[in-house]
Design an enzyme around this catalytic site. Structure first.
Site, PDB file in Angstrom:
ATOM      1  N   LYS A  40      45.640  31.189  27.477  1.00 31.88           N
ATOM      2  CA  LYS A  40      45.829  30.052  26.578  1.00 31.88           C
ATOM      3  C   LYS A  40      47.022  29.192  26.974  1.00 31.88           C
ATOM      4  O   LYS A  40      47.402  28.271  26.256  1.00 31.88           O
ATOM      5  CB  LYS A  40      46.009  30.549  25.149  1.00 31.88           C
ATOM      6  CG  LYS A  40      44.859  31.413  24.667  1.00 31.88           C
ATOM      7  CD  LYS A  40      45.202  32.044  23.349  1.00 31.88           C
ATOM      8  CE  LYS A  40      44.347  33.265  23.131  1.00 31.88           C
ATOM      9  NZ  LYS A  40      44.776  34.030  21.980  1.00 31.88           N
ATOM     10  N   GLY A  52      50.260  25.099  26.075  1.00 35.32           N
ATOM     11  CA  GLY A  52      49.618  26.236  25.426  1.00 35.32           C
ATOM     12  C   GLY A  52      48.965  25.772  24.142  1.00 35.32           C
ATOM     13  O   GLY A  52      49.427  24.807  23.530  1.00 35.32           O
ATOM     14  N   SER A 131      49.519  31.753  14.521  1.00 40.08           N
ATOM     15  CA  SER A 131      49.750  32.643  13.390  1.00 40.08           C
ATOM     16  C   SER A 131      50.936  33.570  13.607  1.00 40.08           C
ATOM     17  O   SER A 131      51.629  33.914  12.661  1.00 40.08           O
ATOM     18  CB  SER A 131      48.495  33.448  13.088  1.00 40.08           C
ATOM     19  OG  SER A 131      48.081  34.160  14.226  1.00 40.08           O
TER      20      SER A 131
END
Length: 179
Positions: A40, A52, A131
């Site tokens: 990512k 990213g 998250s």
């Protein structure tokens, strides 16, 4: 940046002339892990920019492609390209539906971009999205204050801590550096 993307953690650390960006490799679909070693984070603009994404993989890749085009259009000037992308992202009907955030860095600055038009340059040399971002951010700031570790080691250690706390983050890391 009111919305937390429940999909990953991306962290960027600046230390002296070093810039490191890393992400975990976990991909989830609902409450199921479907991949553990996704990439990512990548280099862009002929290796002069790190990027990213957190959120939908397809949306993150679409944003990377648009950012690469903006970088080319604006002579590799990251701030200008990021502002133009954020404007498009906020106003374009199709782009507004993209569910991702991106973190980008070059030699001079680190920027967080969101679909609501945010282009934020953090005050410290540390930025995180996703998250597990708050966990990685806290760990990286503490490591920056308490150690002399290089940027890459801080990034990797902080992401491993986030991976132990956040259920949407694992410890299979992908790290890129600007040397």
């Amino acid at each position: 940046m009111s919305e937390i993307i429940h999909a990953t953690t991306v962290l960027c650390v600046r230390r002296g002339n070093q810039v490191a960006m890393a992400s975990d490799g976990q991909v989830t679909l609902g409450n199921t892990v479907v991949k553990s070693q996704a990439k990512k984070v990548r280099k862009m603009a002929e290796g002069r920019v790190l990027g990213g994404f957190a959120g939908s993989a397809a949306d993150g890749i679409a944003l990377f492609e648009r950012l690469e085009a903006k970088l080319k259009e604006h002579n590799q000037q990251l701030l200008r390209a990021a502002v133009e992308l954020a404007k498009d992202w906020r106003t374009d009907r199709a782009l507004r539906r993209l569910e991702a955030m991106i973190l980008v860095a070059d030699r001079e600055r680190t920027l967080m971009l969101s679909g609501s038009g945010d282009v934020i340059e953090p005050e410290s040399g540390v930025a995180a999205i996703g998250s597990g971002g708050p966990f990685a951010l806290a760990a990286a700031r503490a490591l920056c204050e308490a150690t002399e570790l290089p940027a890459r080691q801080i990034t990797e250690r902080a992401l491993r801590i986030a991976g132990e706390i956040c259920i949407y983050t694992n410890t299979q890391l992908c790290c890129e550096e600007l040397l």
